[in-house]
Design an enzyme around this catalytic site. Structure first.
Site, PDB file in Angstrom:
ATOM      1  N   SER A   1       0.757  -1.095  -0.106  1.00 38.91           N
ATOM      2  CA  SER A   1      -0.233   0.013  -0.109  1.00 38.91           C
ATOM      3  C   SER A   1       0.832   1.280  -0.013  1.00 38.91           C
ATOM      4  CB  SER A   1      -0.797  -0.154   1.231  1.00 38.91           C
ATOM      5  OG  SER A   1      -1.267   1.052   1.443  1.00 38.91           O
TER       6      SER A   1
ATOM      7  N   LYS B   1       1.992  -3.723   6.640  1.00 43.74           N
ATOM      8  CA  LYS B   1       2.399  -3.868   5.224  1.00 43.74           C
ATOM      9  C   LYS B   1       3.870  -3.769   5.186  1.00 43.74           C
ATOM     10  CE  LYS B   1      -1.369  -4.419   3.290  1.00 43.74           C
ATOM     11  NZ  LYS B   1      -1.834  -5.839   2.713  1.00 43.74           N
TER      12      LYS B   1
ATOM     13  N   TYR C   1      -2.165  -0.838  10.694  1.00 43.46           N
ATOM     14  CA  TYR C   1      -2.212  -1.453   9.507  1.00 43.46           C
ATOM     15  C   TYR C   1      -1.051  -1.342   8.706  1.00 43.46           C
ATOM     16  CZ  TYR C   1      -3.844  -1.623   4.478  1.00 43.46           C
ATOM     17  OH  TYR C   1      -3.774  -1.818   3.358  1.00 43.46           O
TER      18      TYR C   1
HETATM   19  P1  NAD Z   1     -11.152  -6.959   1.196  1.00 42.65           P
HETATM   20  O1  NAD Z   1     -11.245  -6.910   2.439  1.00 42.65           O
HETATM   21  O2  NAD Z   1     -12.331  -6.608   0.041  1.00 42.65           O
HETATM   22  O3  NAD Z   1     -10.346  -8.406   0.755  1.00 42.65           O
HETATM   23  C1  NAD Z   1      -9.679  -9.060   1.508  1.00 42.65           C
HETATM   24  C2  NAD Z   1     -10.038 -10.479   1.375  1.00 42.65           C
HETATM   25  O4  NAD Z   1      -9.352 -11.259   2.226  1.00 42.65           O
HETATM   26  C3  NAD Z   1     -11.486 -10.516   2.014  1.00 42.65           C
HETATM   27  O5  NAD Z   1     -12.000 -11.208   1.074  1.00 42.65           O
HETATM   28  C4  NAD Z   1     -11.400 -11.573   3.201  1.00 42.65           C
HETATM   29  O6  NAD Z   1     -12.418 -12.220   3.602  1.00 42.65           O
HETATM   30  C5  NAD Z   1     -10.041 -12.270   3.186  1.00 42.65           C
HETATM   31  N1  NAD Z   1      -9.238 -12.715   4.200  1.00 42.65           N
HETATM   32  C6  NAD Z   1      -8.762 -11.708   5.324  1.00 42.65           C
HETATM   33  N2  NAD Z   1      -8.069 -12.264   5.982  1.00 42.65           N
HETATM   34  C7  NAD Z   1      -7.882 -13.788   5.545  1.00 42.65           C
HETATM   35  C8  NAD Z   1      -7.487 -14.771   6.147  1.00 42.65           C
HETATM   36  N3  NAD Z   1      -6.547 -14.865   6.998  1.00 42.65           N
HETATM   37  N4  NAD Z   1      -7.822 -16.035   5.347  1.00 42.65           N
HETATM   38  C9  NAD Z   1      -8.175 -16.033   4.343  1.00 42.65           C
HETATM   39  N5  NAD Z   1      -8.964 -15.138   3.673  1.00 42.65           N
HETATM   40  C10 NAD Z   1      -8.913 -13.851   4.395  1.00 42.65           C
HETATM   41  O7  NAD Z   1      -9.976  -5.856   0.719  1.00 42.65           O
HETATM   42  P2  NAD Z   1      -9.192  -5.371  -0.605  1.00 42.65           P
HETATM   43  O8  NAD Z   1      -9.738  -4.090  -0.657  1.00 42.65           O
HETATM   44  O9  NAD Z   1      -9.741  -6.229  -1.717  1.00 42.65           O
HETATM   45  O10 NAD Z   1      -7.698  -5.284  -0.233  1.00 42.65           O
HETATM   46  C11 NAD Z   1      -7.049  -6.645  -0.825  1.00 42.65           C
HETATM   47  C12 NAD Z   1      -5.559  -6.453  -0.266  1.00 42.65           C
HETATM   48  O11 NAD Z   1      -4.993  -5.214  -0.729  1.00 42.65           O
HETATM   49  C13 NAD Z   1      -5.260  -6.147   1.176  1.00 42.65           C
HETATM   50  O12 NAD Z   1      -4.308  -6.855   1.784  1.00 42.65           O
HETATM   51  C14 NAD Z   1      -5.326  -4.682   1.537  1.00 42.65           C
HETATM   52  O13 NAD Z   1      -4.649  -4.500   2.824  1.00 42.65           O
HETATM   53  C15 NAD Z   1      -4.638  -4.336   0.278  1.00 42.65           C
HETATM   54  N6  NAD Z   1      -4.749  -2.847  -0.052  1.00 42.65           N
HETATM   55  C16 NAD Z   1      -6.361  -2.412  -0.205  1.00 42.65           C
HETATM   56  C17 NAD Z   1      -6.292  -0.966  -0.374  1.00 42.65           C
HETATM   57  C18 NAD Z   1      -7.713  -0.594  -0.713  1.00 42.65           C
HETATM   58  O14 NAD Z   1      -8.059   0.736  -0.578  1.00 42.65           O
HETATM   59  N7  NAD Z   1      -8.733  -1.223  -0.856  1.00 42.65           N
HETATM   60  C19 NAD Z   1      -5.035  -0.114  -0.473  1.00 42.65           C
HETATM   61  C20 NAD Z   1      -4.071  -0.687  -0.226  1.00 42.65           C
HETATM   62  C21 NAD Z   1      -3.688  -1.935   0.018  1.00 42.65           C
HETATM   63  N1  UFG Z   2     -12.271  11.825   3.058  1.00 45.99           N
HETATM   64  C1  UFG Z   2     -13.383  12.774   3.477  1.00 45.99           C
HETATM   65  N2  UFG Z   2     -14.385  12.261   3.858  1.00 45.99           N
HETATM   66  C2  UFG Z   2     -14.617  10.856   4.108  1.00 45.99           C
HETATM   67  C3  UFG Z   2     -13.632  10.030   3.870  1.00 45.99           C
HETATM   68  C4  UFG Z   2     -12.745  10.506   3.458  1.00 45.99           C
HETATM   69  O1  UFG Z   2     -13.057  13.824   3.199  1.00 45.99           O
HETATM   70  O2  UFG Z   2     -15.707  10.755   4.943  1.00 45.99           O
HETATM   71  C5  UFG Z   2     -11.129  12.520   2.455  1.00 45.99           C
HETATM   72  C6  UFG Z   2      -9.843  12.100   3.446  1.00 45.99           C
HETATM   73  O3  UFG Z   2      -9.479  13.065   4.095  1.00 45.99           O
HETATM   74  C7  UFG Z   2      -8.616  12.160   2.303  1.00 45.99           C
HETATM   75  C8  UFG Z   2      -9.356  11.374   1.062  1.00 45.99           C
HETATM   76  O4  UFG Z   2     -10.880  11.644   1.339  1.00 45.99           O
HETATM   77  O5  UFG Z   2      -8.124  13.508   1.982  1.00 45.99           O
HETATM   78  C9  UFG Z   2      -9.163   9.970   0.774  1.00 45.99           C
HETATM   79  O6  UFG Z   2      -9.482   9.386   2.079  1.00 45.99           O
HETATM   80  P1  UFG Z   2      -9.684   7.730   1.979  1.00 45.99           P
HETATM   81  O7  UFG Z   2     -10.009   7.458   3.362  1.00 45.99           O
HETATM   82  O8  UFG Z   2     -10.607   7.012   0.921  1.00 45.99           O
HETATM   83  O9  UFG Z   2      -8.400   7.300   1.767  1.00 45.99           O
HETATM   84  P2  UFG Z   2      -6.878   7.317   2.282  1.00 45.99           P
HETATM   85  O10 UFG Z   2      -5.854   7.811   1.298  1.00 45.99           O
HETATM   86  O11 UFG Z   2      -6.875   8.186   3.651  1.00 45.99           O
HETATM   87  O12 UFG Z   2      -6.282   6.103   2.832  1.00 45.99           O
HETATM   88  C10 UFG Z   2      -6.711   4.950   1.871  1.00 45.99           C
HETATM   89  C11 UFG Z   2      -6.636   3.538   2.765  1.00 45.99           C
HETATM   90  C12 UFG Z   2      -5.330   3.394   3.162  1.00 45.99           C
HETATM   91  C13 UFG Z   2      -4.217   3.404   2.172  1.00 45.99           C
HETATM   92  C14 UFG Z   2      -4.234   4.518   1.317  1.00 45.99           C
HETATM   93  C15 UFG Z   2      -3.337   4.228   0.177  1.00 45.99           C
HETATM   94  O13 UFG Z   2      -7.609   3.805   3.763  1.00 45.99           O
HETATM   95  O14 UFG Z   2      -5.328   2.059   3.754  1.00 45.99           O
HETATM   96  O15 UFG Z   2      -5.750   4.690   0.894  1.00 45.99           O
HETATM   97  O16 UFG Z   2      -3.755   3.197  -0.659  1.00 45.99           O
HETATM   98  F1  UFG Z   2      -2.810   3.039   2.714  1.00 45.99           F
END
Ligand code: NAD
Ligand code: UFG
Length: 334
Positions: free
Chosen positions: A124, A152, A148
């Site tokens: 991330s 990572k 979190y």
């Molecule tokens: P998500 O929660 O939709 O998907 C994660 C999946 O993993 C879920 O289906 C959950 O049931 C499963 N899971 C969790 N722990 C498990 C375990 N121990 N065994 C088996 N299954 C398990 O999340 P996502 O948004 O699809 O994110 C996927 C990955 O990308 C995550 O590792 C997350 O940290 C990373 N990531 C997500 C974002 C974002 O904004 N969505 C940003 C940066 C990184």
């Molecule tokens: N924001 C609002 N109102 C809300 C939610 C968010 O104004 O209700 C604003 C935040 O202040 C920020 C922007 O929208 O300026 C984006 O916020 P998000 O929460 O959507 O995303 P972040 O960039 O804060 O964080 C997300 C994930 C993190 C990840 C990061 C980069 O939550 O885990 O993106 O991938 F690390």
């Protein structure tokens, strides 16, 4: 190739499974449905016309993992499984260290046992902490502000150490910026339960009337309109990046980090106004206090992914907003 996808029922995982199937890979999914539902697989099958082999279980369960590896000769793994809620990780750090770290360690142990040495890992942009300048390059210093993010960064360190211990390993650590959007079919997407923490899921709930208005966290940042700037990337573009990363790990050894974003900064107000314009809908909002821990701006330099993975994002902010809205409206009809 035969690819194991952990967390493949989740938001990014389900989109990636669709893309893997569309180019002819065999896909095996592991998920414990802690943050997803098995209905993801029905949608994936409808979109792709193919069935997904899936195992319900926990990646941290070593005998379960051994069972999956013994049944299938796996060429490479994409590891999405993990918890991802920043706020919850501050309240329950052990839950995050336990799930995210232990599952990754068990997975690496079993991969080594079965001589499967290729892994694509979901990292991330959070590992950059508060970046010293923009756009963000992969060699910037790394730090985190919540448990979190620390999981990572710790996993990146683990992968680097494991890679140094045995030259057969190949790891691609994909540092996602802000994934939003949904598959254009409207059948898979992100729909968190309760009040969302992230911006697009919150806008989606306001768009359907489930929540009355968006709270914008501060309009006094040093950005063009004062609201926070992020690099929003369409989840389908992100999914395609994983296919390129699979190709990369099959051809290289060692460990590499790649930024996956668009390279463009978009403010909260830009996103709200684009969503309103393309979907012909009003998103009421109020400006409230800054959210603790937020940075003003964050966007990627994606040159490395372009040059080494031959990947670049192609979908526009308009498409991200249209596809998110289509998905949430479809969910409402169910
Ligand atoms: P998500 O929660 O939709 O998907 C994660 C999946 O993993 C879920 O289906 C959950 O049931 C499963 N899971 C969790 N722990 C498990 C375990 N121990 N065994 C088996 N299954 C398990 O999340 P996502 O948004 O699809 O994110 C996927 C990955 O990308 C995550 O590792 C997350 O940290 C990373 N990531 C997500 C974002 C974002 O904004 N969505 C940003 C940066 C990184
Ligand atoms: N924001 C609002 N109102 C809300 C939610 C968010 O104004 O209700 C604003 C935040 O202040 C920020 C922007 O929208 O300026 C984006 O916020 P998000 O929460 O959507 O995303 P972040 O960039 O804060 O964080 C997300 C994930 C993190 C990840 C990061 C980069 O939550 O885990 O993106 O991938 F690390």
């Amino acid at each position: 190739m035969r690819i194991l996808v952990t967390g493949g029922a989740g938001y990014i995982g389900s989109h990636t499974v669709v893309e893997l199937l569309s180019v002819g890979h065999d896909v095996i999914v592991i998920d414990n449905f802690s943050n997803s539902k098995s209905s993801s697989f029905e949608a994936i099958s409808k979109i792709s016309g193919k069935d997904v082999i899936f195992y319900e279980g926990d990646v941290a369960d070593i005998s379960f993992l051994r069972n999956v590896f013994s049944k299938h000769s796996i060429d490479a793994v994409i590891h999405f499984a993990g918890y991802k809620a920043v706020g919850e990780s501050v309240e329950k750090p052990l839950k995050y260290y336990d799930n995210n770290l232990i599952s990754t360690i068990r997975l690496l142990e079993v991969m080594e046992e079965y001589q499967c040495y290729r892994l694509v890992f979901s990292s991330s942009a959070t590992v950059y902490g508060s970046p010293k300048s923009l756009p963000i390059l992969e060699d910037f210093s790394l730090s985190t502000t919540n448990p979190y993010g620390t999981t990572k960064l710790m996993i990146e360190t683990i992968l680097t150490d494991v890679s140094a211990s045995n030259s057969k390993w190949s790891f691609a650590m994909l540092r996602y910026f802000n994934p939003i959007g949904a598959h254009e079919s409207g059948m898979i997407g992100e729909d968190p339960n309760g009040i969302p923490n992230n911006l697009m899921p919150y806008i989606m709930k306001v768009s359907t009337g489930e929540l009355p208005d968006l709270k914008i966290f501060g309009n006094d940042y040093d950005t063009p309109d004062g609201t926070g700037v992020r690099d929003y990337i369409h989840v389908v573009d992100l999914a395609k990046g994983h296919l390129k990363a699979i190709d990369y790990v099959m051809e290289h050894v060692g460990v590499e980090a790649f930024n996956l974003g668009t390279g463009h900064g978009v403010s909260v107000l830009d996103l709200v106004h684009t969503f309103e314009r393309v979907n012909h809908i009003s998103i009421p909002y109020t400006i409230v206090e800054r959210r603790s821990g937020d940075i003003a701006s964050c966007y990627a330099d994606c040159t490395k992914a372009h040059e080494k993975l031959h990947w670049t994002s192609s979908k526009t902010l308009e498409e991200m907003c249209e596809d998110s809205y289509r998905y949430v409206i479809n969910q409402k009809k169910k």
